[in-house]
Design an enzyme around this catalytic site. Sequence first.
Site, PDB file in Angstrom:
ATOM      1  N   LYS A 170       0.858  -1.180   0.000  1.00  0.00           N
ATOM      2  CA  LYS A 170       0.000   0.000   0.000  1.00  0.00           C
ATOM      3  C   LYS A 170       0.901   1.239   0.000  1.00  0.00           C
ATOM      4  O   LYS A 170       1.542   1.539   1.003  1.00  0.00           O
ATOM      5  CB  LYS A 170      -0.911   0.045   1.224  1.00  0.00           C
ATOM      6  CG  LYS A 170      -1.808   1.284   1.226  1.00  0.00           C
ATOM      7  CD  LYS A 170      -2.419   1.561   2.574  1.00  0.00           C
ATOM      8  CE  LYS A 170      -3.188   2.869   2.557  1.00  0.00           C
ATOM      9  NZ  LYS A 170      -2.316   4.061   2.312  1.00  0.00           N
ATOM     10  N   GLU A 243      11.283   1.404   9.624  1.00  0.00           N
ATOM     11  CA  GLU A 243      12.330   2.410   9.367  1.00  0.00           C
ATOM     12  C   GLU A 243      11.647   3.755   9.494  1.00  0.00           C
ATOM     13  O   GLU A 243      10.859   4.149   8.636  1.00  0.00           O
ATOM     14  CB  GLU A 243      12.940   2.201   7.978  1.00  0.00           C
ATOM     15  CG  GLU A 243      14.246   2.951   7.792  1.00  0.00           C
ATOM     16  CD  GLU A 243      14.065   4.335   7.212  1.00  0.00           C
ATOM     17  OE1 GLU A 243      14.075   5.317   8.003  1.00  0.00           O
ATOM     18  OE2 GLU A 243      13.893   4.445   5.994  1.00  0.00           O
ATOM     19  N   CYS A 277      14.734  10.465   5.248  1.00  0.00           N
ATOM     20  CA  CYS A 277      14.879  10.183   6.674  1.00  0.00           C
ATOM     21  C   CYS A 277      16.323  10.311   7.127  1.00  0.00           C
ATOM     22  O   CYS A 277      16.602  10.790   8.228  1.00  0.00           O
ATOM     23  CB  CYS A 277      14.359   8.780   6.980  1.00  0.00           C
ATOM     24  SG  CYS A 277      12.568   8.595   6.780  1.00  0.00           S
ATOM     25  N   GLU A 374      12.194  17.074  13.492  1.00  0.00           N
ATOM     26  CA  GLU A 374      12.651  16.731  12.140  1.00  0.00           C
ATOM     27  C   GLU A 374      11.905  17.591  11.134  1.00  0.00           C
ATOM     28  O   GLU A 374      10.692  17.438  10.956  1.00  0.00           O
ATOM     29  CB  GLU A 374      12.402  15.248  11.860  1.00  0.00           C
ATOM     30  CG  GLU A 374      12.871  14.808  10.492  1.00  0.00           C
ATOM     31  CD  GLU A 374      12.514  13.362  10.183  1.00  0.00           C
ATOM     32  OE1 GLU A 374      13.160  12.778   9.293  1.00  0.00           O
ATOM     33  OE2 GLU A 374      11.575  12.831  10.801  1.00  0.00           O
TER      34      GLU A 374
END
Length: 468
Positions: A170, A243, A277, A374
């Site tokens: 997905k 992750e 990331c 972040e």
Amino acid sequence: MTAFAMTIDGQPITPSETFDVINPATGGLAGKCPAGSAEDVNAAVAAAKAAFDEWSQQSDETRRQACRDMARVLGENAEELARLLTTEQGKPLGGLGSRFELGGCQAWAANTAELELPVEVVKDDNEGRIEIHRKPLGVVASITPWNWPLMIAIWHIAPAIRAGNTVVIKPSPYTPLSTLRMVEILNTVLPAGVLNAVTGPDSIGPVLTSHPDVAKVTFTGSTETGKKVMANAAGTLKRLTLELGGNDAGIVLPDTDPKQVAEGIFWGAFINSGQTCACMKRLYVHDSIYDEVCTALVDFASRIPMGDGMDENNVLGPVQNAMQFEKVRELVEDAKANGARVLLGGEAPQGDGYFYPITLLADVTDGMRIVDEEQFGPVLPIIRYTDVEDALTRANSSSMGLGGSVWSKNIDDAAALALRLESGSAWVNSHGGLHPNAPFGGVKQSGIGTEFGVDGLKEFTAIQTLHR
């Protein structure tokens, strides 16, 4: 306009409902995506479960060849996929953009084909023999993000299939179209049901991640969403690879030549417009060279063109979606209000698309949101320090621990300091580079499990110990 379909049991599925996918460079329509339902998720899992019985029994060479074939057809269709990817994700075609991403897809699929998990013998004497066998798990659910949608999909798909599992993927509703087309292409070389794709709103994600017939979930995305995925998987104790987010720090030591490292620091922070990331999100620079590093970064960054990725002259593209654009803008405004000095950028231009300029911020301190959160965009806060041990403490203060880097002329000293970073990966005089054979994963709240290489392949297997 191209019609897109989900793939379930090797067949195109087109629900009556669709949703719009936006081109982030123009604000216009990139395409209409099928809006799948919980019933579609159930059908995809059922197809994958049925296909697993036969696929898991295929020879090692058959599964190896499947990965080789995937790499081949990805190469044959790379330009079509790259253009579709740029249209919905925004990254440029050239440079470190969509063609680069498709090259990564091919490399990872081809490399995964050559990985092996031989039977391990831990005892073999007159008392008996003990062997460790690695067996496929079953149906793997893959949930992928919008920043590197195709490459991350291959990071999930290739090892799962190589190990003998079947997959239901997905993709993010922000960038589903290129994944749908890629899955369609990959199904030309895979048996029906081995790889299925469903698309739709975020609400169908929990249906997949909590499904009783899913054996493992592999998810790449934000830490907060990862926690929800983990909670959804807990009911059936699914295997997990997560992750998650990163707030990577770079530390520039006082012996560094600012002009020599400016380019490497820039790309460590700004690849994919900072939407990675493992990008550098915080840069700690020694006071003795602070101003020189700032000047060198401004000089390099000011020459990098940003714009519509379909223009081959552009090197960076827009922020992918309106929500992320607003977060980046908000964090920069907060930093400015709290004393940060704008060296470059800092104001969103008027016009179409979600373009936020390359932004370098000086006189930033820990405790500002731009440092502690972040930002996931084209912004780099540059933080002054005087004591290396203090810089290391501040770099390690984050709840995240995906990557980090140290910059210095003395490689040995830099490596010694890098090994003290609380991060799954550490680099010396570079940041964010990945290799198919080098394990990748985070510590703390940056994730669970490992990707890439033999260690990553093992994550898609269960151990069976045979005593004979």
